[in-house]
Design a protein around this motif. Structure first.
Motif, short mmCIF file in Angstrom:
data_model
loop_
_atom_site.label_atom_id
_atom_site.label_comp_id
_atom_site.label_asym_id
_atom_site.label_seq_id
_atom_site.Cartn_x
_atom_site.Cartn_y
_atom_site.Cartn_z
N THR A 1 0.83 -1.21 0.00
CA THR A 1 0.00 0.00 0.00
C THR A 1 0.86 1.25 0.00
OG1 THR A 1 -1.75 -1.17 1.18
CG2 THR A 1 -1.83 1.23 1.24
N LEU A 2 1.93 1.26 0.81
CA LEU A 2 2.83 2.40 0.84
C LEU A 2 3.54 2.60 -0.50
CD1 LEU A 2 4.13 4.66 2.49
CD2 LEU A 2 5.86 3.01 3.22
N ALA A 3 3.95 1.51 -1.13
CA ALA A 3 4.60 1.60 -2.44
C ALA A 3 3.64 2.15 -3.49
CB ALA A 3 5.12 0.24 -2.86
N ASP A 4 2.38 1.71 -3.48
CA ASP A 4 1.38 2.24 -4.42
C ASP A 4 1.17 3.73 -4.19
OD1 ASP A 4 1.02 -0.23 -5.54
OD2 ASP A 4 -0.84 -0.68 -4.45
N PHE A 5 1.05 4.14 -2.93
CA PHE A 5 0.85 5.56 -2.61
C PHE A 5 2.03 6.39 -3.10
CE2 PHE A 5 1.51 9.18 0.22
CZ PHE A 5 0.32 9.85 0.02
N GLU A 6 3.25 5.90 -2.88
CA GLU A 6 4.44 6.63 -3.32
C GLU A 6 4.49 6.76 -4.84
OE1 GLU A 6 9.29 6.55 -2.80
OE2 GLU A 6 8.06 5.13 -1.70
N ALA A 7 4.10 5.70 -5.55
CA ALA A 7 4.10 5.74 -7.02
C ALA A 7 3.07 6.75 -7.52
CB ALA A 7 3.81 4.36 -7.58
N PHE A 8 1.86 6.73 -6.95
CA PHE A 8 0.82 7.67 -7.37
C PHE A 8 1.24 9.11 -7.05
CE2 PHE A 8 -2.32 4.03 -6.66
CZ PHE A 8 -2.29 3.68 -7.99
N ALA A 9 1.85 9.33 -5.90
CA ALA A 9 2.29 10.68 -5.53
C ALA A 9 3.38 11.17 -6.48
CB ALA A 9 2.79 10.69 -4.09
N SER A 10 4.29 10.29 -6.88
CA SER A 10 5.36 10.68 -7.80
C SER A 10 4.80 11.06 -9.17
CB SER A 10 6.35 9.53 -7.96
OG SER A 10 6.99 9.26 -6.75
N VAL A 11 3.86 10.28 -9.68
CA VAL A 11 3.26 10.59 -10.98
C VAL A 11 2.46 11.89 -10.89
CG1 VAL A 11 1.57 9.83 -12.69
CG2 VAL A 11 3.23 8.22 -11.79
N ALA A 12 1.75 12.10 -9.78
CA ALA A 12 0.98 13.33 -9.62
C ALA A 12 1.89 14.55 -9.54
CB ALA A 12 0.12 13.24 -8.36
N GLU A 13 3.01 14.43 -8.82
CA GLU A 13 3.95 15.55 -8.74
C GLU A 13 4.57 15.85 -10.10
OE1 GLU A 13 7.92 17.01 -6.31
OE2 GLU A 13 7.15 14.98 -6.00
N PHE A 14 4.95 14.79 -10.83
CA PHE A 14 5.52 14.98 -12.16
C PHE A 14 4.52 15.65 -13.09
CE2 PHE A 14 6.19 13.53 -16.50
CZ PHE A 14 7.49 13.94 -16.70
N ALA A 15 3.26 15.20 -13.06
CA ALA A 15 2.23 15.79 -13.91
C ALA A 15 2.00 17.25 -13.57
CB ALA A 15 0.92 15.00 -13.78
N GLY A 16 2.13 17.61 -12.30
CA GLY A 16 1.95 19.00 -11.89
C GLY A 16 3.08 19.90 -12.35
N LEU A 17 4.28 19.33 -12.50
CA LEU A 17 5.44 20.13 -12.92
C LEU A 17 5.55 20.26 -14.44
CD1 LEU A 17 8.11 18.69 -10.45
CD2 LEU A 17 6.95 20.91 -10.32
N GLN A 18 4.97 19.33 -15.19
CA GLN A 18 5.09 19.33 -16.65
C GLN A 18 3.81 19.90 -17.27
OE1 GLN A 18 7.87 18.34 -18.27
NE2 GLN A 18 8.82 17.93 -16.30
N LYS A 19 3.94 20.99 -17.97
CA LYS A 19 2.78 21.58 -18.63
C LYS A 19 2.47 20.82 -19.91
CE LYS A 19 3.62 26.09 -16.74
NZ LYS A 19 3.92 27.47 -16.94
N GLY A 20 1.22 20.51 -20.14
CA GLY A 20 0.80 19.83 -21.35
C GLY A 20 1.06 18.34 -21.35
N TRP A 21 1.42 17.78 -20.21
CA TRP A 21 1.70 16.34 -20.14
C TRP A 21 0.41 15.60 -19.82
CZ3 TRP A 21 1.60 12.61 -16.13
CH2 TRP A 21 2.20 11.40 -16.46
N HIS A 22 0.17 14.53 -20.56
CA HIS A 22 -1.01 13.70 -20.33
C HIS A 22 -0.55 12.26 -20.11
CE1 HIS A 22 -3.52 17.01 -21.63
NE2 HIS A 22 -2.73 17.14 -22.68
N PRO A 23 -1.04 11.62 -19.08
CA PRO A 23 -0.62 10.23 -18.85
C PRO A 23 -1.13 9.30 -19.93
CG PRO A 23 -2.39 10.83 -17.33
CD PRO A 23 -2.01 12.07 -18.08
N ALA A 24 -0.39 8.26 -20.17
CA ALA A 24 -0.79 7.27 -21.18
C ALA A 24 -1.94 6.43 -20.63
CB ALA A 24 0.40 6.38 -21.52
N GLU A 25 -2.71 5.89 -21.53
CA GLU A 25 -3.81 5.01 -21.16
C GLU A 25 -3.73 3.75 -21.99
OE1 GLU A 25 -7.56 6.97 -21.51
OE2 GLU A 25 -6.91 8.69 -20.35
N LEU A 26 -3.91 2.62 -21.34
CA LEU A 26 -3.91 1.34 -22.03
C LEU A 26 -5.34 0.92 -22.30
CD1 LEU A 26 -1.21 -0.65 -20.05
CD2 LEU A 26 -0.98 0.46 -22.27
N GLY A 27 -5.56 0.34 -23.47
CA GLY A 27 -6.89 -0.14 -23.80
C GLY A 27 -6.83 -1.24 -24.83
#
Length: 98
Positions: free
Chosen positions: A15-41
């Motif tokens: 659970t802690l590892a999942d939280f850290e991964a989500f927080a890292s992606v959220a921080e990165f997305a906040g720092l990069q303008k125009g960045w959109h996460p990839a989606e698998l389908g």
């Protein structure tokens, strides 16, 4: 009590590892303008204007990539220092972040 807590520890760590991964992606997305996460389908992989996320937006060249169910291989060619390895790293990072 020690045995009970020892059985719960792996779940807490996951659970802690999942939280850290989500927080890292959220921080990165906040720092990069125009960045959109990839989606698998499904079985398709489609990326438009794919760039390596650690390169400055002004100097990075975006590329498109589309792999469908019928296309399983892509040949990437180019001269030395033309960005082949960087493109492959961007594809890998996009897949991991998705």
């Amino acid at each position: 009590l020690r045995a009970e807590l020892a059985s719960l520890l792996p779940r807490w760590q996951e659970t802690l590892a999942d939280f850290e991964a989500f927080a890292s992606v959220a921080e990165f997305a906040g720092l990069q303008k125009g960045w959109h996460p990839a989606e698998l389908g499904g079985e398709a992989l489609k990326a438009t204007d794919l760039r390596h996320p650690l390169l400055p937006a002004g100097s990075a060249v975006g590329n498109d990539l589309e792999l469908g169910s019928g296309l399983r291989c892509v040949l990437i060619t180019g001269s030395n220092m033309s960005g082949k390895s960087t493109f492959l790293r961007a594809v890998g990072l996009g897949l991991v972040l998705a």
